[in-house]
Scaffold this motif. Structure first.
Motif, PDB file in Angstrom:
ATOM      1  N   ASP A  21       0.841  -1.330   0.096  1.00  0.00           N
ATOM      2  CA  ASP A  21       0.002   0.019   0.023  1.00  0.00           C
ATOM      3  C   ASP A  21       0.840   1.169  -0.157  1.00  0.00           C
ATOM      4  N   GLN A  22       2.064   1.107   0.112  1.00  0.00           N
ATOM      5  CA  GLN A  22       3.156   2.267   0.367  1.00  0.00           C
ATOM      6  C   GLN A  22       3.949   2.156  -1.001  1.00  0.00           C
ATOM      7  N   SER A  23       3.668   1.552  -2.089  1.00  0.00           N
ATOM      8  CA  SER A  23       4.357   1.572  -3.322  1.00  0.00           C
ATOM      9  C   SER A  23       3.730   1.729  -4.387  1.00  0.00           C
ATOM     10  N   GLN A  24       4.618   2.500  -5.231  1.00  0.00           N
ATOM     11  CA  GLN A  24       3.693   2.880  -6.533  1.00  0.00           C
ATOM     12  C   GLN A  24       4.949   2.445  -7.663  1.00  0.00           C
TER      13      GLN A  24
ATOM     14  N   SER B 264       6.474  -4.717  -7.496  1.00  0.00           N
ATOM     15  CA  SER B 264       5.804  -3.914  -6.370  1.00  0.00           C
ATOM     16  C   SER B 264       6.606  -4.292  -5.027  1.00  0.00           C
TER      17      SER B 264
ATOM     18  N   MET C  11       7.238   9.951  -8.349  1.00  0.00           N
ATOM     19  CA  MET C  11       6.221   9.528  -7.515  1.00  0.00           C
ATOM     20  C   MET C  11       6.545   7.839  -7.463  1.00  0.00           C
ATOM     21  N   MET C  12       7.650   7.214  -8.193  1.00  0.00           N
ATOM     22  CA  MET C  12       7.432   5.795  -8.498  1.00  0.00           C
ATOM     23  C   MET C  12       8.682   5.247  -7.810  1.00  0.00           C
TER      24      MET C  12
ATOM     25  N   SER D 205      -0.787  -2.367  -4.630  1.00  0.00           N
ATOM     26  CA  SER D 205       0.110  -1.276  -4.721  1.00  0.00           C
ATOM     27  C   SER D 205      -0.692  -0.130  -5.718  1.00  0.00           C
ATOM     28  N   GLY D 206       0.115   1.014  -5.768  1.00  0.00           N
ATOM     29  CA  GLY D 206      -0.500   1.887  -6.749  1.00  0.00           C
ATOM     30  C   GLY D 206      -0.005   1.538  -8.095  1.00  0.00           C
TER      31      GLY D 206
ATOM     32  N   HIS E 294      -3.976   4.287 -12.859  1.00  0.00           N
ATOM     33  CA  HIS E 294      -3.786   5.605 -13.547  1.00  0.00           C
ATOM     34  C   HIS E 294      -3.483   5.187 -15.000  1.00  0.00           C
TER      35      HIS E 294
ATOM     36  N   SER F 112       0.351   2.763 -12.530  1.00  0.00           N
ATOM     37  CA  SER F 112       0.153   3.564 -13.487  1.00  0.00           C
ATOM     38  C   SER F 112       0.754   3.020 -14.666  1.00  0.00           C
TER      39      SER F 112
END
Length: 475
Positions: A9-12, A272, A143-144, A65-66, A92, A68
């Protein structure tokens, strides 16, 4: 190696590559066409799934994970379907639209679980179709925690070198799922993840472990890679790093149904995990564990965060047994993610007897998971007198954890389990004895959120107090 669940949950993670739409037409067939000797399918269902880089992004999102995604699509309904499916799970999407080429679509006609025909709608994309990728990536890189280049040889990844250099300049690791035989285009990547067939197509046959290691080391040095992971199907995975011993992991699948999308799962878990702060060996071990799960599913599949956490728990022998409160809440979250029904009971359980065993078996039959909460030593003394308990709490918990009917055991220091009920919220609260439902401690809490309360009888008229008194009479 001690596996731990990363903080997904803290990774992008940024995915760049070839996206496609996997479309399935389902229907029955009962006759042959009078126009040609082919079956007539009456289509009664349409299913759309993101494929290629889209499936990689779905895997990342399923872990928590986030995600994009940068790719190329056409100006068509298939592109709208892809955006809708991907954005509905929080991905995204930043798509560049080709004016003259369609969204890559693979249409499969399925009848009675058999694929009758596949039709591909695609034209390879050119440099003009993806000329905005670098600018899009640069905006997102700060942000990644990791970047994946997902190459399916459809033309979206024209300028891989600029993307790799931009990511490395931003100190973001770049993982590449390669295609074709021109690995030079991936020079400078952090990690390359070819399967054995792809690796041998570039480096030649590797009939021995030593040959694989030697050729893998040669490839890493020639392309300035930080690591190389060769996935080897039933033979597991081999991680190579310059000047370090090879790290080999055996295949984990107990039963293989479908390897479709397994490579997507591997690179998704790798990226991730690294984005969440895991070291490379840990990330590879997690990816190997995830691959063993996903190949046991039919079709292109993903693995969710709760599924992976359950697998880690099973690996460490912690899917059952004595738990802390924090551990129990995590285990319950995973159980409910699998649709499992939680049963809760509590007591002192000072001397486990046949009545307890039968009662706990009956309690377990009311759901999928049984939580047993037992009073601490201090709590037992307050309730039963200073001569109790006979057995300290750690021994009582160990005996309960060894019973087949019991999934998780936890202790509590209060005189009642009401605080635990408030946070655990079991679907069923069970108590043994001669009570009415509204005499069970905590009944109003459980009923208040829609749970059930059940009263069960102990077997054989057994009683811990009676057993203790009988022993004392014999002294």
């Amino acid at each position: 190696m001690q596996l731990t669940m990363p903080r997904f949950d803290q990774s992008q993670v940024l995915v760049i590559g070839d996206v496609m739409l996997d479309r399935y037409w389902h229907g029955g067939t009962s006759r042959i066409s009078p126009e040609a000797p082919v079956p007539v399918v009456k289509v009664n269902g349409v299913e759309d799934r993101p494929g290629g880089a889209g499936n990689v992004a779905l895997n990342i999102a399923a872990l928590g994970s986030g995600a994009s995604l940068i790719s190329v699509v056409g100006q068509d309904e298939a592109a709208d379907a892809l955006r809708s499916r991907l954005e509905s799970v929080g991905i995204h999407t930043d798509f560049q639209t080709s004016a003259d080429k369609p969204t890559i679509t693979k249409l499969r006609v399925i009848s009675r679980h058999q694929q009758l025909i596949r039709m591909d709608f695609e034209d390879s994309f050119g440099a003009a179709d993806s000329d905005g990728f670098l600018d899009k990536a640069r905006k997102l890189l700060p942000m990644m925690g990791a970047v994946i280049l997902s190459d399916y040889a459809k033309g979206s990844l024209q300028d891989t070198q600029s993307l790799i250099k931009a990511a490395r300049a931003a100190k973001v690791p770049v993982l590449v799922d390669p295609k074709g035989t021109d690995f030079e285009r991936y020079r400078g990547a952090t990690l390359l993840t070819p399967n054995l067939h792809e690796f041998e197509a570039v480096m030649g046959e590797c009939s021995q472990e030593s040959t694989l290691v030697a050729k893998g080391t040669e490839l890493m040095l020639s392309l300035d890679l930080e690591a190389l992971l060769v996935t080897r199907g039933e033979h597991g995975m081999t991680l190579l790093r310059p000047n370090q011993p090879e790290f080999h992991l055996p295949a984990r699948a107990r039963e293989v149904f479908d390897v479709t999308g397994a490579g997507d799962t591997v690179i998704s878990v790798l990226a991730s995990s690294m984005a969440a702060g895991s070291g490379l060996p840990q990330a590879v071990a997690l990816a190997n564990l995830a691959a063993g799960i996903v190949v046991g599913k039919l079709g292109t599949a993903t693995i969710s965060g709760p599924e992976l956490r359950r697998a880690i728990g099973a690996e460490q022998g912690s899917e059952r047994g004595v738990m802390t409160e924090e551990q129990l809440l995590i285990a319950l979250e995973d159980a409910r993610a699998q649709g499992e029904k939680v049963v809760f009971t509590n007591g002192c359980f000072d001397i486990i007897h046949a009545g307890h065993v039968g009662y706990l078996e009956d309690a377990r039959s009311l759901g999928d998971r049984l939580v047993v909460a037992i009073n601490s030593d201090e709590s037992v003394s307050r309730l039963k007198g200073p001569a109790r308990p006979i057995n300290p709490v750690d021994r009582r918990m160990a005996v309960l954890a060894g019973l087949e009917a019991v999934d998780w055991v936890i202790s509590f220091g209060d005189d009642t389990p009401e605080r635990l009920l408030e946070i655990i919220k079991p679907e069923v609260l069970v108590k043994g004895g001669d009570y009415s439902e509204d005499q069970v401690v905590g009944w109003e809490i459980v009923k208040g959120y829609g749970g059930e309360v059940k009263v069960l009888s102990f077997f054989d008229n057994c009683s811990t107090t009676a057993i203790v008194e009988k022993i004392r009479d014999q002294d």
